[in-house]
Design a protein around this motif. Sequence first.
Motif, PDB file in Angstrom:
ATOM      1  N   MET A  87       9.299 -31.714   6.950  1.00 35.73           N
ATOM      2  CA  MET A  87       9.801 -32.744   6.035  1.00 35.73           C
ATOM      3  C   MET A  87      10.715 -32.153   4.963  1.00 35.73           C
ATOM      4  SD  MET A  87       6.595 -35.379   5.736  1.00 35.73           S
ATOM      5  CE  MET A  87       5.245 -34.227   5.871  1.00 35.73           C
ATOM      6  N   TRP A  88      10.412 -30.927   4.519  1.00 35.88           N
ATOM      7  CA  TRP A  88      11.271 -30.238   3.549  1.00 35.88           C
ATOM      8  C   TRP A  88      12.666 -30.072   4.156  1.00 35.88           C
ATOM      9  CZ3 TRP A  88       9.595 -27.660  -1.147  1.00 35.88           C
ATOM     10  CH2 TRP A  88      10.586 -26.902  -1.768  1.00 35.88           C
ATOM     11  N   ARG A  89      12.712 -29.580   5.406  1.00 30.99           N
ATOM     12  CA  ARG A  89      13.999 -29.399   6.084  1.00 30.99           C
ATOM     13  C   ARG A  89      14.734 -30.735   6.246  1.00 30.99           C
ATOM     14  NH1 ARG A  89      15.218 -24.573   8.583  1.00 30.99           N
ATOM     15  NH2 ARG A  89      16.577 -25.595  10.080  1.00 30.99           N
ATOM     16  N   ALA A  90      13.994 -31.789   6.510  1.00 27.84           N
ATOM     17  CA  ALA A  90      14.619 -33.107   6.657  1.00 27.84           C
ATOM     18  C   ALA A  90      15.305 -33.521   5.356  1.00 27.84           C
ATOM     19  CB  ALA A  90      13.585 -34.147   7.086  1.00 27.84           C
ATOM     20  N   GLN A  91      14.660 -33.259   4.226  1.00 24.30           N
ATOM     21  CA  GLN A  91      15.259 -33.584   2.930  1.00 24.30           C
ATOM     22  C   GLN A  91      16.516 -32.741   2.693  1.00 24.30           C
ATOM     23  OE1 GLN A  91      14.438 -36.090   0.657  1.00 24.30           O
ATOM     24  NE2 GLN A  91      13.327 -36.676   2.506  1.00 24.30           N
ATOM     25  N   LEU A  92      16.426 -31.453   3.020  1.00 24.57           N
ATOM     26  CA  LEU A  92      17.600 -30.583   2.870  1.00 24.57           C
ATOM     27  C   LEU A  92      18.738 -31.070   3.759  1.00 24.57           C
ATOM     28  CD1 LEU A  92      16.045 -26.989   2.761  1.00 24.57           C
ATOM     29  CD2 LEU A  92      16.586 -28.520   0.864  1.00 24.57           C
ATOM     30  N   ARG A 123      14.522 -29.705  -4.622  1.00 27.64           N
ATOM     31  CA  ARG A 123      13.404 -28.744  -4.719  1.00 27.64           C
ATOM     32  C   ARG A 123      12.522 -29.078  -5.906  1.00 27.64           C
ATOM     33  NH1 ARG A 123      17.618 -24.915  -3.403  1.00 27.64           N
ATOM     34  NH2 ARG A 123      17.846 -24.509  -5.627  1.00 27.64           N
ATOM     35  N   HIS A 124      13.160 -29.362  -7.050  1.00 27.71           N
ATOM     36  CA  HIS A 124      12.393 -29.681  -8.252  1.00 27.71           C
ATOM     37  C   HIS A 124      11.564 -30.946  -8.052  1.00 27.71           C
ATOM     38  CE1 HIS A 124      11.251 -29.827 -12.431  1.00 27.71           C
ATOM     39  NE2 HIS A 124      11.617 -31.089 -12.446  1.00 27.71           N
ATOM     40  N   GLU A 125      12.167 -31.954  -7.449  1.00 25.72           N
ATOM     41  CA  GLU A 125      11.445 -33.200  -7.213  1.00 25.72           C
ATOM     42  C   GLU A 125      10.246 -32.973  -6.293  1.00 25.72           C
ATOM     43  OE1 GLU A 125      12.171 -37.714  -5.500  1.00 25.72           O
ATOM     44  OE2 GLU A 125      13.890 -36.459  -5.975  1.00 25.72           O
ATOM     45  N   ILE A 126      10.426 -32.171  -5.263  1.00 25.15           N
ATOM     46  CA  ILE A 126       9.348 -31.910  -4.313  1.00 25.15           C
ATOM     47  C   ILE A 126       8.178 -31.209  -4.993  1.00 25.15           C
ATOM     48  CG2 ILE A 126       8.696 -30.564  -2.266  1.00 25.15           C
ATOM     49  CD1 ILE A 126      11.599 -31.142  -1.229  1.00 25.15           C
ATOM     50  N   VAL A 127       8.467 -30.170  -5.773  1.00 24.04           N
ATOM     51  CA  VAL A 127       7.367 -29.401  -6.372  1.00 24.04           C
ATOM     52  C   VAL A 127       6.892 -29.964  -7.706  1.00 24.04           C
ATOM     53  CG1 VAL A 127       7.967 -27.282  -5.160  1.00 24.04           C
ATOM     54  CG2 VAL A 127       8.875 -27.690  -7.453  1.00 24.04           C
ATOM     55  N   SER A 128       7.528 -31.013  -8.182  1.00 27.04           N
ATOM     56  CA  SER A 128       7.128 -31.585  -9.471  1.00 27.04           C
ATOM     57  C   SER A 128       5.721 -32.192  -9.438  1.00 27.04           C
ATOM     58  CB  SER A 128       8.138 -32.638  -9.938  1.00 27.04           C
ATOM     59  OG  SER A 128       8.070 -33.786  -9.099  1.00 27.04           O
ATOM     60  N   VAL A 129       5.168 -32.372  -8.244  1.00 23.15           N
ATOM     61  CA  VAL A 129       3.794 -32.883  -8.151  1.00 23.15           C
ATOM     62  C   VAL A 129       2.775 -31.832  -8.579  1.00 23.15           C
ATOM     63  CG1 VAL A 129       4.362 -34.527  -6.326  1.00 23.15           C
ATOM     64  CG2 VAL A 129       3.523 -32.253  -5.712  1.00 23.15           C
ATOM     65  N   LEU A 130       3.215 -30.584  -8.712  1.00 22.26           N
ATOM     66  CA  LEU A 130       2.319 -29.494  -9.101  1.00 22.26           C
ATOM     67  C   LEU A 130       2.471 -29.185 -10.589  1.00 22.26           C
ATOM     68  CD1 LEU A 130       3.031 -27.005  -6.169  1.00 22.26           C
ATOM     69  CD2 LEU A 130       1.093 -28.570  -6.381  1.00 22.26           C
ATOM     70  N   GLU A 131       1.345 -28.991 -11.257  1.00 19.23           N
ATOM     71  CA  GLU A 131       1.396 -28.505 -12.631  1.00 19.23           C
ATOM     72  C   GLU A 131       1.777 -27.032 -12.599  1.00 19.23           C
ATOM     73  OE1 GLU A 131      -2.145 -29.378 -14.873  1.00 19.23           O
ATOM     74  OE2 GLU A 131      -2.356 -31.337 -13.918  1.00 19.23           O
ATOM     75  N   GLU A 132       2.229 -26.518 -13.740  1.00 17.78           N
ATOM     76  CA  GLU A 132       2.730 -25.141 -13.778  1.00 17.78           C
ATOM     77  C   GLU A 132       1.703 -24.124 -13.278  1.00 17.78           C
ATOM     78  OE1 GLU A 132       5.570 -22.202 -16.167  1.00 17.78           O
ATOM     79  OE2 GLU A 132       5.459 -24.319 -16.637  1.00 17.78           O
ATOM     80  N   LYS A 133       0.460 -24.245 -13.710  1.00 17.46           N
ATOM     81  CA  LYS A 133      -0.569 -23.295 -13.262  1.00 17.46           C
ATOM     82  C   LYS A 133      -0.777 -23.405 -11.750  1.00 17.46           C
ATOM     83  CE  LYS A 133      -4.611 -26.203 -14.238  1.00 17.46           C
ATOM     84  NZ  LYS A 133      -4.869 -26.519 -12.853  1.00 17.46           N
ATOM     85  N   ASP A 134      -0.683 -24.621 -11.234  1.00  9.80           N
ATOM     86  CA  ASP A 134      -0.824 -24.817  -9.787  1.00  9.80           C
ATOM     87  C   ASP A 134       0.369 -24.229  -9.028  1.00  9.80           C
ATOM     88  OD1 ASP A 134      -3.247 -26.144 -10.158  1.00  9.80           O
ATOM     89  OD2 ASP A 134      -2.267 -28.105 -10.315  1.00  9.80           O
ATOM     90  N   ARG A 135       1.554 -24.317  -9.628  1.00  5.47           N
ATOM     91  CA  ARG A 135       2.738 -23.727  -9.010  1.00  5.47           C
ATOM     92  C   ARG A 135       2.565 -22.214  -8.857  1.00  5.47           C
ATOM     93  NH1 ARG A 135       8.298 -26.504 -11.119  1.00  5.47           N
ATOM     94  NH2 ARG A 135       7.577 -28.642 -11.032  1.00  5.47           N
ATOM     95  N   ASP A 169       3.962 -29.623   8.902  1.00 10.67           N
ATOM     96  CA  ASP A 169       4.506 -30.920   8.500  1.00 10.67           C
ATOM     97  C   ASP A 169       5.331 -30.807   7.215  1.00 10.67           C
ATOM     98  OD1 ASP A 169       3.309 -32.115  10.676  1.00 10.67           O
ATOM     99  OD2 ASP A 169       1.671 -33.025   9.528  1.00 10.67           O
ATOM    100  N   GLY A 170       4.816 -30.047   6.256  1.00 11.27           N
ATOM    101  CA  GLY A 170       5.543 -29.862   4.994  1.00 11.27           C
ATOM    102  C   GLY A 170       6.889 -29.197   5.209  1.00 11.27           C
ATOM    103  N   THR A 171       6.911 -28.172   6.051  1.00  8.16           N
ATOM    104  CA  THR A 171       8.157 -27.475   6.349  1.00  8.16           C
ATOM    105  C   THR A 171       9.142 -28.396   7.048  1.00  8.16           C
ATOM    106  OG1 THR A 171       6.973 -25.376   6.527  1.00  8.16           O
ATOM    107  CG2 THR A 171       9.130 -25.483   7.563  1.00  8.16           C
TER     108      THR A 171
END
Length: 161
Positions: free
Chosen positions: A23-28, A119-131, A19-21
């Motif tokens: 939706m990611w492609r849909a945004q791209l 890309r930044h907006e998508i992964v911004s939900v993660l803190e740096e250590k989580d990234r 699902d993530g893949t």
Amino acid sequence: MNKEPATISDEQIARLFFDGTRMWRAQLNTVLAEYELTASAWSVIRVLRDEGQGKTQKELASELGIEGPTLVKLLDSLERLGWIERRVAPTDRRAKTIWLIPDAMAQIKEADLKLGTIRHEIVSVLEEKDRDEFIRLLSLVRHKLEQMCHGTESDDEGDDE
């Protein structure tokens, strides 16, 4: 290699991954529509830009993990839109090499900046250590998938992780 049947958590992971893949492609695709491109066409551009131009169609299809006819359709579209050109391979007149057109470089840079924002907006939900941990875990999964796709699975690689 683990031969046990899939568990419910395996199914959850697979579903979230799929699902993530998707939706990611849909945004791209939404961003790339401005350039009359799709995420699939962008993958061709990205490989040529980041990993070197002048690849044969066969090399490019293999690198992207797609069939030749699928790549030909993407290349036809990219050529028609003025993003790439095909050239006769210097070592084999039957083969074609693929090159980005210099005039397309400004649009490639512009599109990449817009995609970077997404890309930044998508992964911004993660803190740096989580990234960092997410990258580590996705790298493990990618490595396993590469082994499976290339038939190089080994019983002792990555089973403990």
